[in-house]
Design a protein around this motif. Structure first.
Motif, PDB file in Angstrom:
ATOM      1  N   UNK A 272     -43.337  -4.311  20.569  1.00  9.55           N
ATOM      2  CA  UNK A 272     -42.650  -3.998  21.753  1.00  9.55           C
ATOM      3  C   UNK A 272     -43.416  -4.362  22.879  1.00  9.55           C
ATOM      4  N   UNK A 273     -44.711  -4.414  22.755  1.00  9.95           N
ATOM      5  CA  UNK A 273     -45.461  -4.687  24.112  1.00  9.95           C
ATOM      6  C   UNK A 273     -45.872  -3.683  24.763  1.00  9.95           C
ATOM      7  N   UNK A 274     -46.168  -3.998  26.119  1.00 10.78           N
ATOM      8  CA  UNK A 274     -46.612  -2.914  26.909  1.00 10.78           C
ATOM      9  C   UNK A 274     -45.692  -2.366  28.005  1.00 10.78           C
ATOM     10  N   UNK A 275     -44.674  -3.187  28.489  1.00 11.56           N
ATOM     11  CA  UNK A 275     -43.948  -2.999  29.295  1.00 11.56           C
ATOM     12  C   UNK A 275     -42.515  -2.164  29.160  1.00 11.56           C
ATOM     13  N   UNK A 276     -42.135  -1.919  28.070  1.00 12.50           N
ATOM     14  CA  UNK A 276     -40.735  -1.095  27.745  1.00 12.50           C
ATOM     15  C   UNK A 276     -40.963  -0.505  26.661  1.00 12.50           C
ATOM     16  N   UNK A 277     -39.980   0.521  26.448  1.00  8.06           N
ATOM     17  CA  UNK A 277     -40.003   1.471  25.462  1.00  8.06           C
ATOM     18  C   UNK A 277     -39.468   0.870  24.108  1.00  8.06           C
TER      19      UNK A 277
END
Length: 539
Positions: free
Chosen positions: A325-330
């Motif tokens: 997912x990464x850090x910047x989204x749900x």
């Protein structure tokens, strides 16, 4: 002398007949030794049946029998027997045992407990015709929005996570079914539902009432002398006020052109086609509310308990979700395909602490033979899900929460077993045969979304007492009942980062557009609460 002889012979016949009551008939599966009249009633557990049933299974085998007076119970702790008798021969084992209390309260129309009949078939057919995999997709936006509010509520009040989980589960299924949500746990419909449902669970629990189904004459005791009858009557009134009130609201919303795509809107529109009268429609919706509110909430509490007790599994799940997912989204449902460990966590929670450790019992409609054993007509059949999922012959270290087992094999079983996936399929806990859960697709979406969101958003760890000592959690401390979840426990819940906390706030605010379609008929207090919480998130 001429009189005494017939009396003596008669007495011998009666004593011999009574002596046989409770004994295990020829051909039945083996089981614990019986005593006259009682059978195994003297050793039958008072609660948490699955523990004793599993202990007996390890001794007597995957299919064994118990005698409760003249009645026969067959316990299946063998997945092959479940597949053969409950799935392949479902036409012969799809009945439910008689339950007078359920008849008294619901008129026999509660789909989960109803006897195998034309009315049950109509209820089942309606559920399957409208709760299709394709139809379940249209409910994902409101399920995602409710899961987002759950994160928001826990973020601001972590100690109240039990209450927040119950609100989210009830509001989500209410939105799906009736297009009507609950922004607070104290919202009238949610508060009334859980108050009623608690009593309904108690009155239907084994031992809560006299043995009416074994001694039918007890049903004729006048209500004024039977407190259990008074409770049944009040529960019936409370259920009807709720369930038929929801149905009437839905009908009025259709008439006023304020439809939002809820399940019961379709049922009402297709009522004649589906052969559903108002009584059947009201109780169909009620059964689905009960199932959707209870099992999802209990499952999520078991998940959090497991994450606290097994921090290594939590860390692995978080590492995977961060990588995808990464850090910047749900996360989204589409992400789940790329997250095998998260999928394994979902399945392992079902296995580790199945919400129904014993599935709702079946009843045989005909005599059946299986591997030389007689499964007699009229006997009660229990599927011991706990015993199957905790069988050391099937699972390595079954008492440990170990998602890796579902990464190694489809069914989580020992690799060398190579079991057929259909024998112990991942959705086994949703039931088998004709009595499997018709709302499985809606339920799976709700579970998948909430599991991903909770693991993405928070760290779950042990809480400390006043002296700063860690408070350990007990993974065996569960509430009594056929459907069960963890007893209240303390844990520490913290957001994993400031950025994630900000994302929760912004996503909750954006969910307002989805929520607005389901906030039909909110009272003044709920409206003020909605305005206040959304205003706070916008700052």
């Amino acid at each position: 002398m001429t009189i005494l002889l017939p009396l003596t012979l008669g007495l011998v016949v009666v004593v011999s007949w009574l002596w046989k009551i409770g004994s295990r008939e020829a051909g039945l599966p083996p089981g614990p030794p019986t005593v006259p009249l009682l059978g195994n009633l003297h050793v039958f557990p008072q609660h948490s049946f699955h523990y004793k049933f599993t202990e007996w299974a390890r001794h007597y085998g995957g299919i064994y029998s118990l005698k409760l007076g003249p009645d026969t119970i067959v316990i299946l702790t063998d997945v092959a027997a479940v597949k053969e008798l409950i799935e392949k021969r479902s036409g012969s084992t799809a009945d439910r045992p008689p339950m007078y209390v359920a008849e008294l309260v619901t008129g026999g129309l509660q789909m989960v407990l109803a006897r195998y009949s034309d009315k049950w078939r109509s209820l089942r057919r309606t559920a399957h015709a409208t709760l299709t995999p394709k139809a379940s997709l249209r409910h994902i936006p409101i399920q995602k929005a409710e899961a987002t509010q759950l994160l928001h509520d826990i973020l601001h009040d972590p100690e109240g996570f039990f209450r927040h989980i119950h609100r989210a589960a009830n509001s989500s299924i209410m939105s799906v079914l009736y297009g009507k949500r609950s922004p607070r746990y104290e919202t009238q419909q949610t508060a009334a539902f859980y108050k009623m449902f608690h009593v309904w669970e108690e009155i239907t629990a084994p031992g809560a009432t006299p043995p009416i189904d074994i001694i039918p004459i007890l049903k004729y005791i006048p209500e004024r002398f039977a407190k259990w009858k008074q409770i049944c009557a009040q529960t019936r009134r409370n259920q009807r006020d709720l369930y038929f009130g929801f149905l009437d609201e839905t009908r009025r919303r259709i008439q006023s052109g304020c439809e939002n795509g809820s399940y019961m809107e379709e049922v009402l529109k297709r009522q004649e086609e589906l052969g559903m009268d108002t009584e059947m429609a009201g109780y169909l919706g009620g059964a689905l509310i009960e199932a959707g509110s209870d099992t999802t909430a209990l499952y999520l509490k078991s998940l959090i308990l497991a994450l606290v007790a097994y921090p290594d599994a939590q860390q692995k799940a978080q590492e995977e979700i961060d990588r995808v997912v990464g850090e910047h989204r749900m996360p989204t449902l589409e992400d789940l395909e790329a997250m095998p460990y998260i999928r394994a966590v979902i399945l392992e929670t079902h296995r580790f602490r199945p919400t129904p450790p014993l599935m709702v019992p079946h009843r045989a409609l005909n005599d059946e033979e299986y591997k030389g054993f007689l499964i007699p007509k009229g006997c009660t059949i229990f599927i011991n899900a706990w015993g199957i999922f905790h069988d050391p012959m099937l699972f390595d270290d079954p008492e440990r929460f170990m998602p890796e087992r579902y990464v190694l094999t489809v069914n989580g079983t020992k690799p060398e077993l190579e079991m057929d996936a259909s024998d112990l399929r991942p959705n086994f806990v949703f039931g088998v045969g004709r009595r499997s859960c018709p709302g499985i697709h809606v339920a799976q979406h709700a579970i998948n979304i909430n599991v991903m969101f909770l693991i993405w958003a928070f760290n779950f760890s042990t809480a400390n007492d006043a002296e700063g000592n860690p408070i350990s959690v007990d993974t065996f401390k569960y509430e009594k009942g056929i459907v069960t979840g963890p007893s209240p426990f303390k844990c520490k819940i913290t957001p994993r980062s400031a950025e994630k906390a900000e994302l929760i706030e912004s996503e909750f605010l954006e969910s307002g557009e989805t929520f607005s379609k389901f906030e039909y008929g909110l009272d003044r207090v709920d409206k003020e609460f909605v305005e206040k919480t959304r205003a706070a998130s916008s700052r």
